[in-house]
Design a protein around this motif. Sequence first.
Motif, PDB file in Angstrom:
ATOM      1  N   UNK A 243      -0.455  41.569 -27.199  1.00  9.84           N
ATOM      2  CA  UNK A 243       0.539  42.529 -26.735  1.00  9.84           C
ATOM      3  C   UNK A 243       1.961  42.007 -26.909  1.00  9.84           C
ATOM      4  N   UNK A 244       2.909  42.958 -26.821  1.00  9.60           N
ATOM      5  CA  UNK A 244       4.325  42.650 -26.970  1.00  9.60           C
ATOM      6  C   UNK A 244       5.141  43.668 -26.182  1.00  9.60           C
ATOM      7  N   UNK A 245       6.329  43.290 -25.762  1.00 11.27           N
ATOM      8  CA  UNK A 245       7.228  44.253 -25.135  1.00 11.27           C
ATOM      9  C   UNK A 245       8.028  45.032 -26.169  1.00 11.27           C
ATOM     10  N   UNK A 246       7.926  44.643 -27.445  1.00  6.28           N
ATOM     11  CA  UNK A 246       8.580  45.351 -28.545  1.00  6.28           C
ATOM     12  C   UNK A 246       7.519  45.819 -29.530  1.00  6.28           C
ATOM     13  N   UNK A 247       7.656  47.033 -30.042  1.00 11.32           N
ATOM     14  CA  UNK A 247       6.640  47.561 -30.954  1.00 11.32           C
ATOM     15  C   UNK A 247       6.527  46.722 -32.225  1.00 11.32           C
ATOM     16  N   UNK A 248       7.614  46.060 -32.620  1.00 13.96           N
ATOM     17  CA  UNK A 248       7.582  45.249 -33.837  1.00 13.96           C
ATOM     18  C   UNK A 248       7.212  43.785 -33.570  1.00 13.96           C
ATOM     19  N   UNK A 249       6.816  43.474 -32.323  1.00 12.55           N
ATOM     20  CA  UNK A 249       6.368  42.139 -31.992  1.00 12.55           C
ATOM     21  C   UNK A 249       7.489  41.253 -31.493  1.00 12.55           C
TER      22      UNK A 249
END
Length: 322
Positions: A243-249
């Motif tokens: 998982x990430x807090x940004x869609x692009x990682x």
Amino acid sequence: MKRHRLAVIVAAALLALLPTTASATAAYPDPQPVTGQQIIHDPTVIRLKSGGYVAYSTGGVIGARTSKDRVRWDDAGNAFAEPPSWWYEYNDTGDPWAPDISYRAGRYWLYYAVSSWGTNHSAIGAATSPTGLPGTWTDHGKVFTSETTDTWNAIDPALIRADGRLWMTFGSYWTGIRMVELDPRTGKAVEGTTVHHLATRPDAPYAVEGPYVVKHGRHYYLFASYDACCAGVNSTYKIRVARSTSVTGPYVDSKGTPMLAGGGDLLLAGHGRYIGTGGQSVFQDRGRDWLAYHYYDAEDNGTPKLGLNRLRWKANGWPVVL
């Protein structure tokens, strides 16, 4: 998903794979019982606005299944009556792979890939439909391509909307999973878009493919298929997630290992008769998230079949399969 495809169904005995990560449970749940036409590969599923469900898959001219209750599935032919002519630029049979269905702006969108086994001379295309049903699709040509000079492979598309923008994950081998931004009006890659790198393996041939990103809470979750598909009961496919807090990682697993460094919590692996679980996608049904995937049935000569399981989100935000 899939370097591919519906090939090599080999009858053989195989021991169930055991989970090895901290996020895995002691045993994996079996898929929900389904009836009717169960044979499928790389399924993408959606609940239609008109009621009922449709699943599209690798095989045929994008094979279709329909269901009224998510339990019994009927063969519904193909998305297209015949392959669009441009598909033959990428293989001699006009064979499409790994579709992804979504709904936005009053239309259903179907993304898919055309390629040949073992090459990254590949393309992702898109079509739209007012109903989402087979036989109603209008093809709009290429969305994004890759060539042998690229370090990515333009197959296995999946869409995600994030912060008012439209994104597409894709990738198979060739250093792994990538993401590009799409123009929401045309559904095609934004001119000059950055090709973001989301996941890879530390060792060649970088066996990760079939990405799918979903938003839950404040995180984006990247699901991907690891290891080998398409070999019947000899398949070693399994599903991992980070998982990430940004869609692009960057996407990291529960131990903090980045997916770009080979990380990823093991979500679902082969067990019992259900071998090589992968080619996954996620869909919502009445506010609940479901995981759709294929497995190779060890009790039916390794035939690829539809797997459906509920996804539950734990208090710490990580998904588990029910």
